[in-house]
Design a protein around this motif. Structure first.
Motif, PDB file in Angstrom:
ATOM      1  N   ARG A 120      61.399   9.999 -23.111  1.00 42.30           N
ATOM      2  CA  ARG A 120      61.463   8.534 -23.102  1.00 42.30           C
ATOM      3  C   ARG A 120      60.070   7.916 -23.040  1.00 42.30           C
ATOM      4  NH1 ARG A 120      66.815   6.743 -19.564  1.00 42.30           N
ATOM      5  NH2 ARG A 120      68.252   8.226 -20.533  1.00 42.30           N
ATOM      6  N   SER A 172      58.254   5.424 -26.015  1.00 41.47           N
ATOM      7  CA  SER A 172      57.994   4.038 -25.630  1.00 41.47           C
ATOM      8  C   SER A 172      56.530   3.643 -25.740  1.00 41.47           C
ATOM      9  CB  SER A 172      58.461   3.810 -24.181  1.00 41.47           C
ATOM     10  OG  SER A 172      59.828   4.089 -24.033  1.00 41.47           O
ATOM     11  N   SER A 196      63.328   1.584 -20.433  1.00 36.80           N
ATOM     12  CA  SER A 196      63.655   2.852 -21.075  1.00 36.80           C
ATOM     13  C   SER A 196      64.111   3.884 -20.052  1.00 36.80           C
ATOM     14  CB  SER A 196      62.433   3.373 -21.841  1.00 36.80           C
ATOM     15  OG  SER A 196      62.685   4.654 -22.378  1.00 36.80           O
ATOM     16  N   CYS A 253      71.828   8.206 -18.591  1.00 40.00           N
ATOM     17  CA  CYS A 253      71.811   9.311 -19.548  1.00 40.00           C
ATOM     18  C   CYS A 253      72.788  10.375 -19.083  1.00 40.00           C
ATOM     19  CB  CYS A 253      70.400   9.894 -19.663  1.00 40.00           C
ATOM     20  SG  CYS A 253      70.250  11.136 -20.965  1.00 40.00           S
TER      21      CYS A 253
END
Length: 573
Positions: A200, A204, A242, A247
């Motif tokens: 992530r 980003s 983010s 998840c």
């Protein structure tokens, strides 16, 4: 046919058996003998190479220069060992380039000077060297730069920023409650989380930004050439969005989060060491603000960090020496005024710091990991005390606040069973409190944990109810024993109509679900009257008593028939 001597035959046999590729060339560089290993390396057979210039193994643009080198060698033939030329490559027959190393020698054949070229395939050696170089500069789990590599980039970036007059920003990220994931799901699950965090972060940030894992659950990001601090904060917010997106992992769905500290060059510091230190201070400041927050370094953080470190050391000593104590605030039946339960509350008086409020030292315990031994001490002390009161003929329910870290520990039910057995504590005298917000963070996981705790005979209260966002669909499925209304709603219940409406609604909803209600923070008779008129079962607050030491609670319980009182308090009105 020319006969060869035994010595020549032995030399030729050794040449053919040699693992390295060997060429014999004349003083023009023409090849007149090649051993079998040459074909494996170059793709050319010995017959194809016979009479060819040794420069056949070089790109065309390098061949004329190489011919000059061959002439110079034969004018002054000096042996050269392997390892003298780096980054040497050979052009194979199929057009591929192969990394090689060479050694040069010379000999006399038929009275003429000949050159001997030893060629060794370095492909595997180069690969191993690259692997070693990569392992030395990268984190083995996430593939990000490691601390050493990051500091090299950091120093270079500061040097460039100093010359250009540009600003750079350093971000330190520490994952929130990562230890709980390891404790609850194991280190393999923790590794999955770290890999996902690295992914992530990469997705980003810009290509020129440097990301590293410093170790454990701590990451760092270097933002070179930033136009302004507003830009930096925009990046920080993007990272937090983010990271906070839930998840699904093998162990289930998790919500991630990180506390981020920010420091900038040249505004905050002029060198890497001070910038790292200041970013670390800002990160700890963010930790104290709660999950998923960030903070920008300010000079006053230095003093705050000193005080925090002092508190951490004193608290660590207090935990080790059991210098803390539990006080107990009575929970009172609204109708009868009898004590039906007590809530165990931590108290700490330190020789240097004086009386330290829980909202000051609990955040330090959480961020430092002391919350685990501290929470375990609270559980054991409360279980022991509940057993003592029961043995004295004054049984009373003892409510114990669970931290989010304790609640996520897989060994919690087993530890509670151990404590109940160790102190002979009746399970129905123990109630665990967890906040509504924490319970609803992962409802499915919460239900599984609640089921295991209820199987022990322990009751569960949903604390601070009304401050979170419970789903009634989930709430009715949770094996909760009672709801506790947060003190903030009780404080304004007589002045604020919205709070009054909410408290009435919570009580009515709880009764529909068959759950009794405890109101916290009751401080005057009017508040108690409101609760009584709306059917609230019990309350706690300074109107009846503040939290008291165990000895004072013992004297208080002696004035009531606790055996009957606490057992009759669970039925909603």
């Amino acid at each position: 046919m020319k006969l060869i001597s035994n010595e020549e035959a032995l030399a030729l046999a050794a040449l053919d058996a040699a693992p390295d590729s060997i060429l014999i060339v004349d003083d023009t560089g023409a090849i007149f003998r090649a051993n079998p290993a040459v074909e494996l390396l170059t793709g050319y057979s010995a017959e194809e190479l016979s009479g060819q210039s040794v420069s056949i193994f070089l790109p065309p643009h390098m061949r004329s220069k190489h011919s000059d080198l061959v002439r110079k060698f034969f004018l002054n033939p000096v042996a050269r060992p392997m390892g003298m030329v780096s980054q040497l490559q050979l052009l194979r027959k199929d057009g591929l380039m192969v990394s090689v190393d060479i050694a040069l020698g010379h000999c006399t054949m038929d009275g003429l000077l000949a050159g001997v070229v030893f060629m060794r395939d370095m492909t595997e050696v180069k690969r191993l060297q690259e692997d070693m170089r990569y392992q030395a500069t990268h984190d083995g789990l996430t593939g990000l730069a490691n601390r050493w590599q990051f500091m090299q980039h950091f120093e270079q970036a500061i040097h460039r920023a100093r010359r250009s007059g540009r600003t750079l920003a350093l971000l330190l990220l520490d994952l929130d409650e990562f230890k709980d994931i390891n404790d609850a799901h194991g280190h393999a699950a923790g590794d999955q989380v770290l890999i996902e965090v690295a992914r992530r972060l990469r997705s980003s940030l810009r290509a020129g930004d440097v990301i590293a894992r410093l170790g454990g659950d701590e990451f760092t990001v270097l933002l070179p050439d930033v136009p302004s601090m507003d830009h930096v904060l925009t990046v920080v917010q993007k990272l937090q969005r983010s990271l906070s997106a839930s998840c699904r992992f093998k162990m289930g769905e998790l919500s991630l989060g990180a506390s981020i500290g920010v420091a900038a060059f040249p505004t905050d510091a002029q060198d890497s060491g001070m910038l790292m230190r200041f970013a670390d201070m800002a990160m700890y400041a963010a930790k104290t603000q709660g999950r998923g927050t960030h903070a920008v370094y300010r000079p006053e953080m230095s003093e705050a960090l000193r005080l925090r470190n002092q508190m951490h050391e004193r608290l660590k000593r207090a935990v080790e020496t059991q210098a803390l104590e539990l006080h107990y605030q009575p929970q009172v039946d609204v109708k009868t005024g009898a004590v039906v339960g007590v809530e165990a509350l931590l108290r700490w008086h330190d020789a240097e710091l004086g009386c330290v409020p829980p909202d000051h030292f609990i955040p330090v315990a959480v961020t430092s990991g002391l919350i685990h031994p501290l929470g375990d001490w609270v559980l054991e002390t409360a279980c022991r005390q509940a057993s003592l009161w029961d043995g004295n003929g004054t049984p009373v329910r003892v409510s114990i606040n669970l931290s989010a870290q304790q609640f996520r520990q897989t060994q919690l039910p087993a530890r509670l069973q151990q404590l109940l057995d160790q102190h002979g504590t009746r399970a129905d005298l123990i109630e665990l409190e967890i906040t509504e917000t924490e319970a609803m963070a992962e409802p499915d996981t919460t239900r599984q944990v609640f089921d295991r705790l209820r199987a022990l005979g322990i009751s569960i209260a949903l604390d601070d109810f009304g401050t979170g966002y419970s789903s009634l669909a989930y709430l009715r499925l949770l094996p909760v024993s009672r709801l506790k209304i947060d003190r903030e709603f009780i404080r304004q219940v007589m002045e604020n109509n919205n709070d009054a409406v909410l408290v009435r609604a919570v009580i009515a909803m709880s009764h529909m679900l068959g759950l009794p209600v405890v109101a916290e923070g009751v401080e005057d008779a009017a508040q108690l009257g409101f609760l009584r008129s709306n059917g609230c079962e019990s309350y706690q607050g300074w109107l009846f008593s503040k939290a008291l030491p165990a000895a004072e609670i013992t004297r208080l319980l002696g004035r009531f028939d606790c055996s009957a009182a606490w057992e009759s308090c669970d039925a909603p009105a």
